[in-house]
Design a protein around this motif. Structure first.
Motif, PDB file in Angstrom:
ATOM      1  N   THR A  21       0.834  -1.211   0.000  1.00  0.00           N
ATOM      2  CA  THR A  21       0.000   0.000   0.000  1.00  0.00           C
ATOM      3  C   THR A  21       0.866   1.257   0.000  1.00  0.00           C
ATOM      4  N   ASP A  44      -8.293  -3.982  -1.425  1.00  0.00           N
ATOM      5  CA  ASP A  44      -8.034  -4.656  -0.152  1.00  0.00           C
ATOM      6  C   ASP A  44      -9.117  -4.283   0.855  1.00  0.00           C
ATOM      7  N   ASN A  48      -6.570   0.325   3.396  1.00  0.00           N
ATOM      8  CA  ASN A  48      -5.452   1.200   3.793  1.00  0.00           C
ATOM      9  C   ASN A  48      -5.128   2.248   2.721  1.00  0.00           C
ATOM     10  N   ASP A 135      -3.992  -1.670  -5.484  1.00  0.00           N
ATOM     11  CA  ASP A 135      -3.427  -2.101  -4.204  1.00  0.00           C
ATOM     12  C   ASP A 135      -4.044  -3.452  -3.859  1.00  0.00           C
TER      13      ASP A 135
HETATM   14 MG   LIG Z   1      -1.772  -3.041   2.176  1.00  0.00          MG
END
Ligand SMILES: [Mg+2]
Ligand SMILES: Nc1ncnc2c1ncn2[C@@H]1O[C@H](COP(=O)(O)OP(=O)(O)OP(=O)(O)O)[C@@H](O)[C@H]1O
Length: 284
Positions: A21, A44, A48, A135
């Motif tokens: 990330t 994800d 994040n 990500d």
């Molecule tokens: Mg991550």
């Protein structure tokens, strides 16, 4: 007439906590700073990249979960064009994520081509961006396979550990498998050794290489381009503010130079900074 078609880059590793990330957000920052239009897709459920780009997850209406549902047989979802958010960084847009994305894989009964879902989700926005950065969660299943099939380039952030070297080999096997299973081609794999600690006389009186330097030596043997990103307090501070370091600080030092070099390399017009060249630069 000239038409944009985004280059898709996945930030992936089956191992957790290696800097996927962080690398994704900061590469987005440097690509955007040089005038590129960038879409960050937070794939994800931890979300994040969403908070790391300053978006409060409790305020979003739609997320990747809704985009995913839109591709699932028998569910009402939302097209990606209605989910994309602006961020406080000029030229960076975001498809936010949310915790419920974690259960999306249970809703796939009857859905065709289950590893092509992400590719189909991003298709309608590819002509609006220069880069789409994904990500990817540390996963060995549906999320990973979808991400590898959606991207032409893979960036693999590693932490300086033996387990990371093992994870790198596994992930490369995944890349080869996905190419064999589908007609998809992954053009390039780029390795990023993250949180590298450069030893000096005060840190290492034994004169022996640090674990980080040992991992670097092993990575030197790879055919893939390898970049090194040092550990830096700037990461903590910039993430606290929800900004990439390129937009958080004016003096970003060695870590800024490292991300800038990776961004230039990914945009295809760089001389790759290999480890021997980096050593010369960092020694100065
Ligand atoms: Mg991550
Ligand atoms: N170069 C760096 N210097 C200092 N801290 C860093 C650096 N890179 C990452 N970190 C910190 O390390 C932690 C893990 O990084 P990050 O969340 O980017 O990893 P990840 O691979 O995305 O993790 P996950 O598998 O949970 O998605 C975070 O707290 C992040 O702030």
């Amino acid at each position: 007439m000239f038409k944009r078609l985004a280059k898709c880059i996945a930030f992936a590793n089956i191992k957790g906590g290696t800097g996927k990330t962080t690398t994704c957000i900061n590469i987005a920052g440097y690509l955007a700073k040089s005038g590129n239009k960038v879409l960050v897709v937070d794939f994800d459920p931890q979300a994040n990249a969403t908070s790391g780009l300053g978006i409060d997850g409790t305020t979003i209406e739609y997320s990747m979960y809704d985009a995913f549902l839109n591709q699932c047989q028998g569910y009402d979802g939302i097209p990606i064009t209605k989910i994309v958010l602006e961020t406080s960084v000029e030229n960076i847009h975001l498809v936010p994520s949310s915790l419920n994305l974690g259960v999306a894989s249970m809703l796939l009964q009857g859905t065709r081509d289950k590893t092509g879902i992400l590719k189909r989700i991003i298709e309608p926005v590819k002509s609006f961006y220069d880069y789409i950065l994904i990500d990817v969660p540390s996963d060995t299943g549906l999320f990973m396979l979808n991400s590898l099939r959606a991207a032409e380039q893979i960036v693999i952030p590693l932490d300086p550990s033996i387990f990371s070297l093992e994870a790198l080999e596994y992930l490369k096997t995944y890349c080869r498998d996905i190419e064999e299973m589908s007609d998809h081609v992954i053009n390039q794999i780029t390795v990023v050794l993250n949180r590298a600690i450069i030893s000096n006389s005060t840190q290492n009186s034994s004169g022996k290489p640090s674990p980080s330097e040992e991992i670097e030596s092993r990575l030197k043997e790879l055919p893939d381009p390898v970049f090194v990103v040092p550990q830096s307090l700037l990461i903590y501070r910039s993430q606290q503010e929800g900004l990439p370091i390129s937009h958080y600080a004016t003096n970003t030092g060695k870590i800024g130079k490292a991300y800038e070099a990776i961004a230039t390399h990914l945009s295809g017009n760089s001389n790759v900074v290999t480890i021997p060249e980096r050593e010369a630069e960092y020694a100065s």
